[in-house]
Design a protein around this motif. Structure first.
Motif, short mmCIF file in Angstrom:
data_model
loop_
_atom_site.label_atom_id
_atom_site.label_comp_id
_atom_site.label_asym_id
_atom_site.label_seq_id
_atom_site.Cartn_x
_atom_site.Cartn_y
_atom_site.Cartn_z
N HIS A 187 33.55 45.55 42.34
CA HIS A 187 34.45 44.81 41.46
C HIS A 187 34.40 43.29 41.61
CE1 HIS A 187 36.27 48.53 40.09
NE2 HIS A 187 36.37 48.92 41.35
N ARG B 139 33.00 40.97 38.56
CA ARG B 139 33.84 40.92 37.35
C ARG B 139 35.19 40.26 37.66
NH1 ARG B 139 33.66 42.50 32.34
NH2 ARG B 139 35.52 43.24 31.27
N LEU B 140 35.71 40.56 38.84
CA LEU B 140 37.00 39.96 39.21
C LEU B 140 36.86 38.44 39.35
CD1 LEU B 140 39.76 41.27 39.82
CD2 LEU B 140 39.26 40.92 42.23
N LEU C 255 36.83 37.01 35.96
CA LEU C 255 38.19 37.05 35.40
C LEU C 255 39.04 35.90 35.95
CD1 LEU C 255 40.53 38.45 33.84
CD2 LEU C 255 40.98 39.74 35.94
N THR C 256 39.00 35.73 37.27
CA THR C 256 39.84 34.68 37.86
C THR C 256 39.37 33.30 37.44
OG1 THR C 256 38.52 34.75 39.89
CG2 THR C 256 40.54 36.06 39.84
N THR D 97 40.19 35.40 44.11
CA THR D 97 39.40 36.62 44.26
C THR D 97 39.49 37.13 45.69
OG1 THR D 97 37.87 35.91 42.54
CG2 THR D 97 37.09 37.60 44.05
N THR E 76 42.91 38.49 46.38
CA THR E 76 43.07 39.81 45.76
C THR E 76 42.48 40.90 46.66
OG1 THR E 76 42.96 38.84 43.55
CG2 THR E 76 42.53 41.19 43.72
N ARG F 98 42.78 43.97 38.94
CA ARG F 98 42.96 43.00 37.86
C ARG F 98 44.40 42.53 37.78
NH1 ARG F 98 40.88 45.86 33.67
NH2 ARG F 98 42.93 46.70 33.19
N ARG F 99 45.32 43.48 37.94
CA ARG F 99 46.73 43.09 37.84
C ARG F 99 47.11 42.14 38.97
NH1 ARG F 99 51.82 46.71 36.22
NH2 ARG F 99 50.44 46.89 34.45
N LEU G 190 42.38 38.76 28.56
CA LEU G 190 42.65 40.18 28.76
C LEU G 190 42.34 40.98 27.50
CD1 LEU G 190 45.98 39.96 30.79
CD2 LEU G 190 43.72 40.57 31.65
N ALA H 276 38.49 41.36 28.74
CA ALA H 276 38.73 42.59 29.50
C ALA H 276 38.88 43.80 28.57
CB ALA H 276 39.98 42.44 30.36
N GLU I 153 50.06 43.80 31.92
CA GLU I 153 49.42 43.04 32.99
C GLU I 153 49.98 41.63 33.10
OE1 GLU I 153 45.52 43.53 34.01
OE2 GLU I 153 45.64 45.70 33.78
#
Lengths: 158, 358
Positions: free
Chosen positions: A11, A14-15, A18-19, A33, A36, A58-59, A114, A118, A128
Motif C-alpha cells: 500500500h 498508493r498511500l 494520496l497523501t 505516510t 499512517t 486511506r481513512r 477521493l 481514489a 472518509e
C-alpha cells in the motif's frame, strides 16, 4: 517478509501518492505516510483482520492530512513544488491541473482526490472526510467549478 | 483548462503525483536491487539511528577494498515504535558482517529489547542520501528521509532533529539540556565540542539553535522552546534559492500555530541564504543563516519581510541605518514597505539577497 511488512509494501506507493495529492508537500506526504503506517503497526492485529486494509489506511491518512491542513494557517503564496522541482515530466496541461488542484481548498481537494483519483462514490467520500453527503457534494460542486470540470464529470453518478 | 473524463482526470492526477513523489519511493524501504555490499566492504560512516517506526531505517555508507565509496546502504527496521531506543550513535568501522552483533551489543548495553530479525540491509539508489532523525521528549524516535546535501530532515515529533551527512553529524535541540541528552544517547561529545569550538552553534534565544555544517552550504535553522511544559518546535530548512523553507511545527499547550511553510530562502551571489519565516498571528520570526562563522541573527520582526521575500519584484528604494525601504510587487502585495533589522550588517546581507539571485 512479515504480514505487516507485506501490507506496507502493498500500500505504501498508493498511500504516498494520496497523501501527496492531499497535502501537495513532499515532506508532509512522507511524514503522514509514515505516521499512517506507524498507526497501522500499533493496530496491526485489527488491521490484519480488516476486510479492506486499503480503506483503513486511506481513512487514517486522510484524517492526518486534514489535521495537518487545519494547522496550516498560512497558505503558501507560491507553489514550492513548482519552484524547486521535478515537474519537467509534466506537460503544460498537467501543470495547469496541478496549479488548479493546488488552488482548491483542502476540503475541495479531498473530495476531488477521493472521488476521482481514489474512485470512491460520494457517500464513501463523505464517510472518509467525516462530513455529510450534502457537504461533500457541495465541496465537490465547488471543486468542479474551480477546475472547470467537464459536464460529464460534474454529473456525479451517486 | 480542457475538459476531462474521470479516467483522464485520474490518470493526470497520477502523473502529477508520480512526478512529485515517485522518486521519493526510492527512499522508502524497498527490496535490495543489487544486493548488499560484500562482507569485505567496510562501514566507514556512520550512522545508526534506530528509528523504531514501521519502515524506518538507518544509513551507512561503505568503502570497498579499492577505496571507492559505495552507494549508501539502508538498514531498515520494522520494530515496535513505542520502544525507547537509542536514537543515535556512531558506528565504528566494522565489517558489514559484524554489524548485527555490534548492534546486538549496543542494544544489550542499553537494555533495549530490539528484534534484530527486523533489521535488513538494502541498497539505496546510489544517490547521496541522508537520514534525519528526530526524537521527542518521550524518547520515541522517527526516521525521515531527506534529499540531497543541504536538505534537512523533518520529523513528526516535537523535540529535536538530527542531521547526518558524511562530514559532520549535528544534533539540534534544546540547548544545554538537549546537549546532555545528546550525550546520553551516544552522540560523540567530541563532535559537539568541535561544533561549539568552531562557533557553529548559535543559540539566539530560548533554546534556538542555528547550525551550519562545515564544508557545505548553510543547512538548517532550528528552534525549540518550552512553554509551560509544552514543546514547540520550528524546523526550517534551506533549499534552493527562491524555494520555500520546509518546516514542521508542532505546537501544544495553547501555543499559537506557526507555519514556516511561508518562509522562503534567498541567496546572494556570495552564497548567503536567508530564511524568512512568517508565523501568522502575533509572532513573526525571521532568521538568517549567515556566512560561515557569522552569528545567526534574528533579522526582522516585520511580517512584511515575508511579502518582500516572496514578491515577484523587489527594488531597494532607500537603505540607511537599520532600515531599508523597498518597493515590492507580486504575490498579492504591491507598494513600498519599510523593514527594520536588528543590525546593519544583517540588513546589508538581506539587501544583498534581495538584489542578488533569487
Amino acid at each position: 517478509m512479515t504480514d505487516f511488512e507485506a501490507t506496507v509494501r502493498e500500500h505504501e506507493g498508493r498511500l504516498h501518492r494520496l497523501t501527496w495529492l492531499l497535502t501537495l508537500s513532499r515532506e508532509d506526504a512522507a511524514d503522514i505516510t509514515q505516521e499512517t503506517f506507524a498507526r497501522a503497526w500499533r493496530d496491526r492485529e485489527s488491521l490484519a483482520t480488516h476486510p479492506d486494509p486499503a480503506a483503513w489506511l486511506r481513512r487514517v491518512a486522510v484524517n492526518l492530512c486534514w489535521d495537518r491542513s487545519r494547522h496550516r494557517t498560512v497558505r503558501r503564496r507560491r507553489d514550492p513544488l513548482l519552484a524547486t522541482d521535478p515537474t519537467t515530466r509534466l506537460d503544460a496541461a498537467d501543470l495547469d491541473l496541478h496549479r488548479a488542484v493546488a488552488a482548491l481548498s483542502p476540503r475541495q481537494r479531498q473530495v476531488i482526490v477521493l472521488r476521482y483519483w481514489a474512485d470512491l462514490d460520494l457517500r464513501a467520500c463523505a464517510d472518509e472526510m467525516g462530513v455529510s453527503v450534502g457537504s461533500a457534494k457541495q465541496h465537490l460542486a465547488r471543486a468542479h467549478a474551480a477546475l472547470a470540470i467537464a459536464p460529464e464529470l460534474s454529473e456525479d453518478p451517486t | 483548462m480542457t475538459t476531462m473524463t474521470p479516467t483522464e482526470l485520474r490518470e493526470r492526477l497520477d502523473r502529477i503525483a508520480d512526478a512529485h513523489v515517485g522518486d521519493l519511493e526510492t527512499t522508502l524501504p524497498v527490496p535490495a536491487s543489487g544486493g548488499p555490499p560484500t562482507n569485505r566492504s567496510r562501514l566507514v560512516l556512520v550512522a545508526a539511528a534506530v528509528a523504531i517506526l514501521a519502515g524506518s531505517w538507518f544509513l551507512v555508507r561503505t568503502t570497498g577494498d579499492d577505496g571507492e565509496e559505495s552507494p549508501a546502504v539502508r538498514i531498515e527496521t520494522l520494530s515496535e515504535p513505542q520502544l525507547n531506543l537509542p536514537a543515535w550513535t556512531e558506528l565504528p568501522v566494522v565489517d558489514l558482517d559484524e554489524l548485527e552483533p555490534w548492534l546486538a551489543e549496543l542494544f544489550r548495553e542499553r537494555d533495549l529489547d530490539v528484534d534484530l530479525s527486523t533489521l535488513r540491509l538494502v541498497d539505496a539508489d546510489g544517490a547521496r542520501r541522508f537520514v534525519g532523525l528526530s526524537a521527542d521528549h518521550r524518547g520515541t524516535f522517527y526516521g525521515m528521509p531527506t534529499g540531497n546535501a543541504g536538505s534537512f530532515a523533518t520529523g513528526g515529533s516535537p523535540g529535536s532533529v538530527m542531521l547526518l551527512n558524511d562530514n559532520l553529524v549535528v544534533r539540534l535541540g534544546f540547548g544545554d539540556p538537549e546537549m546532555r541528552f545528546a550525550e546520553d544517547i551516544g552522540l560523540i561529545p567530541a563532535r559537539i565540542d568541535a561544533v561549539l569550538a568552531a562557533g557553529e552553534r548559535f543559540e539566539t534565544r530560548d533554546g534556538l539553535l542555528n547550525i551550519r555544517v562545515e564544508g557545505d552550504e548553510p543547512i538548517a535553522g532550528l528552534s525549540t522552546t518550552t512553554i509551560d511544559g509544552s514543546f514547540l518546535r520550528h524546523v526550517t530548512t534551506i533549499g534552493e534559492p527562491g524555494s520555500f523553507v520546509r518546516g514542521v511545527v508542532i505546537a501544544g499547550g495553547g501555543v499559537a500555530d506557526f507555519d514556516f511553510e511561508s518562509a522562503v530562502c534567498l541567496r546572494t551571489p556570495e552564497g548567503l541564504h536567508v530564511a524568512a519565516g512568517h508565523a501568522e498571528g502575533r509572532t513573526y520570526d525571521a532568521f538568517s543563516l549567515g556566512p560561515e562563522g557569522v552569528h545567526a541573527q534574528r533579522i526582522a520582526t516585520d511580517p512584511m519581510l515575508y511579502a518582500i521575500a516572496t514578491a515577484d519584484e523587489v527594488e531597494v528604494v532607500e537603505l540607511g541605518g537599520d532600515r531599508v525601504r523597498v518597493e515590492i510587487d507580486g504575490n498579492g502585495v504591491s507598494g513600498e514597505v519599510e523593514i527594520q533589522c536588528v543590525n546593519p550588517p544583517t540588513l546589508e546581507m538581506l539587501v544583498s539577497a534581495m538584489r542578488g539571485e533569487r
